[in-house]
Write a protein that holds these residues in place. Structure first.
Motif: not given
Length: 510
Positions: A103-108, A267-272
């Protein structure tokens, strides 16, 4: 149909053994999860372990083991903590699992394809302890705060996520969603942080410096930066990209410590998520720290408390009770062994444990080991019944507002009222009377205590699940799956067998 309710803890970093800070967050989240299940919700409860990063790689090398072997050892400790404290998590995510890495690789890749990630050289400062790039503005009085440990200056190629372009969107979102962070004063801290311009977020480390991480799908010479990896666990655990993901996501609550609110979770999580067109979680619940003699607990100060040892000493349910009774959610609180033992001896031993012991002892002596019928309704009975009628709904209401410490305080008003009721009635004296009415008062008092214990044990189930189930069994009551009918009803337990005399909270010297 049951309402879906998805709740998570933060995932703990695999750099040491669990302490009471880890334990408290899991217990708090578990209490919420159990409360919601008793309220009829279909709860999914996630916790887990963050296993990548430089500190893990360095520690594993120092101990002469492979990083995965080291993480396996740490995971066993944290899973053991969950088992010891009777944490009812449905899942334990590990960021080294294939389901997470995919999933991390898919999102990236998705963000890279959209142009949200770019390559550039990074020149600046880096904290090994926090695995975080720093700027001059992070200094305090010209010095790096101790939390960052050793800070070095260097330059290297890196990949960046376009965090800065979403700053105004996040500010607008927070202003229009004032309850996104609980308690509210924490949300104000986020907005204060956002008054300063955001920099784009470095999301990579070169493999030549850090091998222990998830390779970037668009450049295998780099691995993913820890926060972009770790935060994604909340969606990887519930099957992002697969059928059924929308049944659980968005999460109802991320339960986190105040130290990782800004910038990671707020900050990071909502924007991601926003950049990836994924709905945001509904709310962040931010708890405080346990302090030891007024100082934050830390390995550096040598004041870390082992929750496993506490559970061995007083029992896991007593530890759970202390955590929830003593900490106002969102605030800091002080821990001391003396305070824990005081709660154990007074609230649990003298108030609750003694009440159960009296009921079982007198029930065996005066009622043939069964819950008797109540045939008297005089002022003492009316006063006790009123105490429950006035306070039972209040306990649930306080739980709903995360005021669990007040909910327990309110429940104890009724438990102590029950003990006072016995002191007024004194059935051990009435039992010697030849007056038939006094004999009826003896049996009535036991019926009233049994009903009181039924309600008390049900209300205490989220906090002390094992002890509560034991109390219900000892008074012949049915096990609870929901709160059910909490009205004070005499007669529902009539004829039920009482258990043998039991000491729920054995005396502890000290």
């Amino acid at each position: 149909m049951s309402k879906q309710f998805y709740i998570t803890t933060a995932i703990d970093y695999a750099n040491g053994s669990p302490h009471i800070g880890h334990a408290y967050e899991k217990v708090l989240t578990d209490v919420i999860a159990r409360h919601r299940r008793l309220s009829g919700d279909a709860v999914y409860f996630l916790t887990g372990l963050d296993e990548h990063g430089q500190k893990v790689q360095m520690t594993a090398a120092k101990e002469g083991v492979a990083p995965q072997e080291y993480c396996d050892q740490i995971a066993e400790k944290f899973q053991g903590l969950c088992a010891t404290l009777n944490i009812s998590n449905n899942d334990f995510i590990r960021t080294t699992q294939t389901r997470h890495k995919d999933v991390v690789r898919e999102i990236l890749q998705d963000l890279f394809d959209k142009g949200e990630i770019y390559r550039a050289d990074y020149t600046g400062f880096y904290s090994k302890r926090q695995e975080q790039f720093l700027q001059e503005k992070d200094k305090v009085d010209g010095e790096w705060p101790e939390i960052f440990g050793e800070v070095e200056e260097f330059s290297e190629p890196a990949y960046f996520f376009k965090l800065s372009q979403y700053q105004q969107w996040l500010i607008d979102f927070l202003k229009s969603n004032e309850d996104f962070v609980f308690p509210r004063f924490r949300q104000k801290q986020v907005l204060e942080f956002l008054k300063e311009p955001l920099n784009d977020l470095c999301i990579s480390r070169p493999k030549e410096r850090l091998e222990w991480g998830i390779p970037l799908p668009f450049d295998e010479d780099f691995v993913c930066y820890v926060w972009f990896d770790a935060l994604t666990n909340y969606i990887s655990a519930v099957g992002y990209g697969q059928d059924g993901f929308e049944e659980k996501w968005p999460a109802d609550f991320h339960v986190i410590g105040k130290d990782i609110l800004v910038p990671p979770h707020a900050v990071y999580w909502p924007i991601m998520l926003h950049a990836a067109n994924i709905p945001l979680p509904k709310q962040l619940l931010v708890h405080g720290w346990w302090n030891i003699s007024g100082e934050k607990m830390s390995k550096t100060l040598g004041n870390v408390v082992d929750p496993i040892q506490l559970a061995d000493q007083v029992g896991p349910d007593a530890v759970r009770y202390f955590f929830i009774r003593e900490m106002n959610v969102g605030q800091d609180s002080d821990f001391s062994a003396d305070l824990l033992l005081t709660r154990y001896k007074t609230d649990l031993g003298n108030d609750l444990g003694n009440l159960v012991s009296r009921q079982l002892n007198m029930g065996g002596r005066y009622a043939d080991g069964k819950v008797p019928a109540a045939t008297i309704d005089e002022e003492p009975e009316q006063d006790l019944r009123k105490a429950w009628e006035d306070n039972t709904a209040k306990v649930i209401e306080q739980y709903e507002g995360f005021q669990f410490h007040r909910g327990l305080e309110t429940a104890w008003v009724c438990i102590r009222a029950c003990n006072r009721y016995l002191e007024v009635r004194q059935p051990w004296k009435l039992a010697k009377s030849e007056d038939p009415t006094d004999q009826q008062r003896v049996l009535t008092s036991l019926a009233y205590v049994a009903e009181s214990l039924r309600i008390a044990a049900t209300l205490l189930t989220p906090v002390m699940p094992t002890i509560s189930a034991q109390i219900l069994e000892l008074i012949g009551a049915d096990a609870v799956e929901t709160y059910g009918d909490l009205s004070f009803k005499i007669g529902t337990l009539e004829g039920r067998p009482l258990g043998e005399k039991t000491i729920l909270f054995p005396r502890i010297e000290g």
